[in-house]
Every structure is written in C-alpha cells, then in structure tokens.
Design a protein around this motif. Structure first.
Motif, PDB file in Angstrom:
ATOM      1  N   SER A  43       0.838  -1.206   0.000  1.00  0.00           N
ATOM      2  CA  SER A  43       0.000   0.000   0.000  1.00  0.00           C
ATOM      3  C   SER A  43       0.870   1.251   0.000  1.00  0.00           C
ATOM      4  N   GLU A  44       1.940   1.221   0.781  1.00  0.00           N
ATOM      5  CA  GLU A  44       2.819   2.392   0.832  1.00  0.00           C
ATOM      6  C   GLU A  44       3.432   2.648  -0.544  1.00  0.00           C
ATOM      7  N   VAL A  45       3.842   1.577  -1.210  1.00  0.00           N
ATOM      8  CA  VAL A  45       4.540   1.732  -2.490  1.00  0.00           C
ATOM      9  C   VAL A  45       3.556   2.120  -3.606  1.00  0.00           C
ATOM     10  N   VAL A  46       2.439   1.411  -3.684  1.00  0.00           N
ATOM     11  CA  VAL A  46       1.440   1.777  -4.699  1.00  0.00           C
ATOM     12  C   VAL A  46       0.874   3.163  -4.384  1.00  0.00           C
ATOM     13  N   GLY A  47       0.829   3.489  -3.089  1.00  0.00           N
ATOM     14  CA  GLY A  47       0.296   4.786  -2.652  1.00  0.00           C
ATOM     15  C   GLY A  47       1.081   5.973  -3.173  1.00  0.00           C
ATOM     16  N   MET A  48       2.288   5.731  -3.641  1.00  0.00           N
ATOM     17  CA  MET A  48       3.063   6.839  -4.217  1.00  0.00           C
ATOM     18  C   MET A  48       2.493   7.271  -5.573  1.00  0.00           C
ATOM     19  N   LEU A  49       1.785   6.378  -6.250  1.00  0.00           N
ATOM     20  CA  LEU A  49       1.401   6.658  -7.640  1.00  0.00           C
ATOM     21  C   LEU A  49       0.362   7.770  -7.796  1.00  0.00           C
ATOM     22  N   PRO A  50      -0.738   7.741  -7.023  1.00  0.00           N
ATOM     23  CA  PRO A  50      -1.718   8.826  -7.202  1.00  0.00           C
ATOM     24  C   PRO A  50      -1.106  10.202  -6.957  1.00  0.00           C
ATOM     25  N   GLU A  51      -0.217  10.318  -5.991  1.00  0.00           N
ATOM     26  CA  GLU A  51       0.390  11.614  -5.699  1.00  0.00           C
ATOM     27  C   GLU A  51       1.488  11.950  -6.707  1.00  0.00           C
ATOM     28  N   ASP A  98       4.238 -11.511  -5.746  1.00  0.00           N
ATOM     29  CA  ASP A  98       2.806 -11.725  -5.462  1.00  0.00           C
ATOM     30  C   ASP A  98       1.988 -10.486  -5.804  1.00  0.00           C
ATOM     31  N   LEU A  99       2.533  -9.326  -5.469  1.00  0.00           N
ATOM     32  CA  LEU A  99       1.824  -8.074  -5.793  1.00  0.00           C
ATOM     33  C   LEU A  99       1.670  -7.951  -7.308  1.00  0.00           C
ATOM     34  N   HIS A 100       2.786  -8.166  -8.017  1.00  0.00           N
ATOM     35  CA  HIS A 100       2.771  -7.935  -9.459  1.00  0.00           C
ATOM     36  C   HIS A 100       1.904  -8.942 -10.205  1.00  0.00           C
ATOM     37  N   ALA A 101       1.747 -10.126  -9.610  1.00  0.00           N
ATOM     38  CA  ALA A 101       0.905 -11.134 -10.258  1.00  0.00           C
ATOM     39  C   ALA A 101      -0.560 -10.967  -9.858  1.00  0.00           C
ATOM     40  N   GLY A 102      -0.853  -9.963  -9.022  1.00  0.00           N
ATOM     41  CA  GLY A 102      -2.246  -9.744  -8.603  1.00  0.00           C
ATOM     42  C   GLY A 102      -2.698 -10.701  -7.509  1.00  0.00           C
ATOM     43  N   ARG A 103      -1.738 -11.410  -6.867  1.00  0.00           N
ATOM     44  CA  ARG A 103      -2.113 -12.351  -5.801  1.00  0.00           C
ATOM     45  C   ARG A 103      -2.202 -11.660  -4.443  1.00  0.00           C
ATOM     46  N   ALA A 104      -1.529 -10.518  -4.290  1.00  0.00           N
ATOM     47  CA  ALA A 104      -1.516  -9.836  -2.989  1.00  0.00           C
ATOM     48  C   ALA A 104      -2.323  -8.548  -3.067  1.00  0.00           C
ATOM     49  N   LYS A 105      -2.946  -8.205  -1.947  1.00  0.00           N
ATOM     50  CA  LYS A 105      -3.753  -6.980  -1.924  1.00  0.00           C
ATOM     51  C   LYS A 105      -2.912  -5.772  -1.530  1.00  0.00           C
ATOM     52  N   TYR A 106      -3.436  -4.613  -1.827  1.00  0.00           N
ATOM     53  CA  TYR A 106      -2.950  -3.342  -1.265  1.00  0.00           C
ATOM     54  C   TYR A 106      -4.193  -2.507  -1.029  1.00  0.00           C
ATOM     55  N   SER A 107      -4.039  -1.403  -0.293  1.00  0.00           N
ATOM     56  CA  SER A 107      -5.233  -0.672   0.137  1.00  0.00           C
ATOM     57  C   SER A 107      -6.083  -0.207  -1.038  1.00  0.00           C
ATOM     58  N   SER A 108      -7.390  -0.433  -0.886  1.00  0.00           N
ATOM     59  CA  SER A 108      -8.383  -0.057  -1.896  1.00  0.00           C
ATOM     60  C   SER A 108      -8.277   1.421  -2.293  1.00  0.00           C
ATOM     61  N   ILE A 109      -7.866   2.266  -1.362  1.00  0.00           N
ATOM     62  CA  ILE A 109      -7.908   3.717  -1.575  1.00  0.00           C
ATOM     63  C   ILE A 109      -7.047   4.156  -2.761  1.00  0.00           C
ATOM     64  N   PHE A 110      -6.001   3.397  -3.053  1.00  0.00           N
ATOM     65  CA  PHE A 110      -5.066   3.849  -4.080  1.00  0.00           C
ATOM     66  C   PHE A 110      -5.512   3.475  -5.495  1.00  0.00           C
ATOM     67  N   LEU A 282      -1.319  -1.365 -11.187  1.00  0.00           N
ATOM     68  CA  LEU A 282      -0.503  -2.578 -11.237  1.00  0.00           C
ATOM     69  C   LEU A 282       0.453  -2.528 -12.427  1.00  0.00           C
ATOM     70  N   ASN A 283      -0.058  -2.090 -13.579  1.00  0.00           N
ATOM     71  CA  ASN A 283       0.822  -1.994 -14.758  1.00  0.00           C
ATOM     72  C   ASN A 283       1.978  -1.044 -14.504  1.00  0.00           C
ATOM     73  N   THR A 284       1.697   0.082 -13.848  1.00  0.00           N
ATOM     74  CA  THR A 284       2.760   1.056 -13.589  1.00  0.00           C
ATOM     75  C   THR A 284       3.822   0.463 -12.678  1.00  0.00           C
ATOM     76  N   ARG A 285       3.375  -0.277 -11.641  1.00  0.00           N
ATOM     77  CA  ARG A 285       4.335  -0.905 -10.717  1.00  0.00           C
ATOM     78  C   ARG A 285       5.203  -1.929 -11.450  1.00  0.00           C
ATOM     79  N   VAL A 286       4.560  -2.765 -12.246  1.00  0.00           N
ATOM     80  CA  VAL A 286       5.309  -3.815 -12.952  1.00  0.00           C
ATOM     81  C   VAL A 286       6.332  -3.180 -13.889  1.00  0.00           C
ATOM     82  N   GLN A 287       5.902  -2.161 -14.593  1.00  0.00           N
ATOM     83  CA  GLN A 287       6.798  -1.476 -15.531  1.00  0.00           C
ATOM     84  C   GLN A 287       7.975  -0.836 -14.791  1.00  0.00           C
ATOM     85  N   ALA A 288       7.690  -0.203 -13.640  1.00  0.00           N
ATOM     86  CA  ALA A 288       8.763   0.447 -12.873  1.00  0.00           C
ATOM     87  C   ALA A 288       9.772  -0.609 -12.419  1.00  0.00           C
ATOM     88  N   HIS A 289       9.261  -1.774 -12.009  1.00  0.00           N
ATOM     89  CA  HIS A 289      10.144  -2.847 -11.548  1.00  0.00           C
ATOM     90  C   HIS A 289      11.032  -3.333 -12.689  1.00  0.00           C
TER      91      HIS A 289
END
Ligand code: FAQ
Length: 312
Positions: A43-51, A98-110, A282-289
């Motif tokens: 959540s912390e890492v994906v949370g960087m994207l909206p901002e 797990d995050l990148h494969a969509g198996r793990a959750k992160y906070s809905s808010i992001f 998710l696409n943005t995270r995978v691409q950044a990785h």
C-alpha cells in the motif's frame, strides 16, 4: 484445542510481552503477520502513484518540495515494512512477485484517480489521517519489528496529514470560490473511499477476532472508522466544506457521529480488481520494476566484485 506451546504463547501476548523474530510462534500468527505487513508495504509503495501524478504540476516550488518529500517518505515506509516482513522468514522478492501477479492486496484507496490539485490535499487530510488512526495502535501491537517500524511511520504520517490540511486551508480559507469548489468536489469523491480504508464492517471481517486475540489488531475496523468520522467532521466544518453524507449527524446519546451506510458493493469490487485505477496502478508498478532491473543488476555486480576482492 490449543497445544501447550500455543497456550504459553497466548499467555505472553496477554501479559503484553512482545514477540520477537526468533521466538516460537504459531504458524497462523506468522502467516497473518506476513499477510498484513506485506499488504501494508504494498500500500505504501502503490500509494506513491496517485500523488506522483501531481509532482510535475504542483502550483509552487514550495508545494512541489513538500509533495516530493512526502512521496519519498512513503517509499521509506514500504522499505521498513518489507524488512519487518522479512524477519518472518519470507523474501521481499516473493512478496513483490505476489503483488505484481495480482495475488496480494494493497489498500483499496489507491485505486482512485487524482483529478485535481485539491485531491492532493484530500489524500493528506483523509488518507494519511485515516492511516494514522489505524497505525497509532499498531505501535503497541504484539510483534516487535512491526510495532517499532510503526513509531517512525506514524511521526511521518502526522507531517503528511498536516501538509494536506494546510494545502486545503490555503484553498478553502484564502482561495477563490472556484478553488473552494474544487476542494468540495474532491471531498465528494474521497470521503467514502477513505471510510472504506478501515476494511469491512466488523461482522464481515474474517480476520478480526483472531487478530485481536493475538494483539495484532487492538481495535476493530468499525471502532477505528468511527474515530475517523468523529475526528474529521469538525475539521471539515472549519474548512467550510460539506461531507457528502445526508445521514451524518451528532448522536448525543452515543457521544459519536452517526453516519450513512458505505457502498459495500463498491468496496468489494475494488478489492476484486475492478476499481477505477486497479489495472493502471498494477501496470505502472510492474513497468517500474522492469525498468529498474539494471539498478538491481548493478548492485549485485558491485557486491560480487567486493566479495572477489575480499577473497584475494
Ligand atoms: N483495501 O478481515 P479483514 C498507507 C481485505 S495506509 C484492500 O478486516 P484485516 C499510508 C483484507 O486484507 C493503507 N483490502 O482483514 C499512505 C482481507 O483480505 P485477505 C495501508 C482490504 O487484515 C497514505 C479482507 O479484506 N494500511 O498506505 C481493505 O484483519 C497516503 C477481509 O478484511 C494498512 O495496511 C482495504 N481497505 O483488516 C501511503 C494498515 N480492508 O488478506 C501513501 C495495516 C480489508 O484475507 C499515501 N492493516 N481488506 O485477502 C490493517 O490494519 C488491516 O489489514 C486492515 C484489514 C484493517 C486493513
């Protein structure tokens, strides 16, 4: 029926003794912590994207510097949390896979978009505000590395919340009518998703009972959500903004605000991957990785070279 070891473990928890990485722990306790801490890290890492969407469009140099600092703090929180999870015997690489494969959750808010500059204020005020309410109790949770990580995270979240509110005060109290309207529109979009951050209602929360026994959670989802509403309503009044809930009213008897029903269909849809921005995030995270692979390779090559030098 609890085994002798499990009974002793529960007694330690009940006595308020912290559990440390090398202590014996039930496998389910370990799994619950890995699940919660890794979701929190994601959540912390994906949370960087909206901002991050607003760094290039911040209205002044000062606001840009503040926003950059805040976003970098979130990256730091992700790193402490991945480290805390690794003390439980898992590998960061696997958690990220797990995050990148969509198996793990992160906070809905992001999974909601940041459409205007006022959204940056709303994230600080409501999202970091909710994060603090959820995380301050975690500083006293039973697992030592998680509790200790939360102390610094909470200090930084307080700065984040203040910067959001400060931005909104500027726009609502010193700004133009158009700026105030922009804030009202943002509040209309962020209020309900912010309440959803606390998770399903207590009777739908599958993990709460056991997590509270283990003191991984100290308060229930609904208790923390109520706290958020009670704390936030006077802050909205000060800004002169209207919370988009016709059922919101002070209940003298309860000593709390009553509020309307959350759209749980929306909540579960976002968790299932069908929110407005799930795929994009998710696409943005995978691409950044993938684009950052050369940095990891360079670190590995450097470490190997150092090893070889030592061996000579
Ligand atoms: N979004 O039985 P429960 C931040 C899942 S703050 C997505 O009640 P639990 C700072 C839950 O995982 C945000 N999923 O579960 C920041 C479970 O699914 P599972 C992060 C949710 O764990 C600010 C299922 O529903 N904070 O990042 C949500 O006992 C600004 C059933 O729910 C934390 O993670 C949701 N909203 O309670 C960064 C805090 N709610 O795992 C950047 C630590 C529930 O079985 C910018 N976590 N689910 O597949 C917690 O306190 C808890 O995990 C809860 C959920 C309260 C979130």
């Amino acid at each position: 029926e609890l085994s002798e070891l499990e009974k002793q473990f529960q007694q330690r928890i009940d006595a308020g003794i912290r559990i440390e990485p090398k202590d014996w722990m039930p496998e389910a306790y370990r799994r619950t912590l890995v699940r919660q801490i890794s979701q929190h890290a994601h959540s912390e890492v994906v949370g960087m994207l909206p901002e991050g969407n607003w760094v290039t469009r911040a209205p002044t140099l000062k606001r840009k510097a503040i926003l950059l600092a805040k976003i970098q703090d979130e990256a730091g929180h992700g790193l402490y949390l991945y480290s805390a999870a690794e003390t439980l015997g898992v590998e960061r690489e696997d958690l990220i896979a797990d995050l990148h494969a969509g198996r793990a959750k992160y906070s809905s808010i992001f999974n909601y978009p940041t459409l205007t500059w006022a959204d940056i204020g709303m994230i600080g005020w409501l999202v970091d505000g909710s994060a603090i309410i959820n995380q301050v109790p975690l500083c006293r949770c039973s697992y030592g590395p998680y509790a200790r990580a939360m102390v610094r995270v909470c200090k930084e979240e307080s700065f984040h919340q203040r910067q959001g509110y400060d931005l909104l005060m500027e726009m609502c109290l010193n700004g133009t009518p158009e700026q105030k309207q922009m804030c009202q529109d943002a509040l209309n979009r962020w209020w309900w998703p912010a309440l959803m951050m606390f998770g399903p209602s207590d009777n739908e929360s599958v993990h709460s009972a056991q997590s509270m026994k283990w003191r991984i959670k100290l308060f229930s989802n609904d208790e923390l959500r109520q706290k958020m509403v009670d704390q936030t309503v006077p802050q909205a009044e000060y800004l002169g903004l209207t919370i988009p809930d016709p059922d919101l009213r002070w209940n003298e008897e309860r000593g709390h605000y009553d509020f309307g029903e959350i759209d749980w269909d929306e909540f579960w849809a976002v968790l299932a991957g069908n929110g407005p921005c799930n795929k994009e995030r998710l696409n943005t995270r995978v691409q950044a990785h993938e684009q950052g692979a050369w940095v990891r390779d360079a670190f590995m090559a450097y470490a190997e070279k150092q090893e070889q030098r030592k061996a000579k």
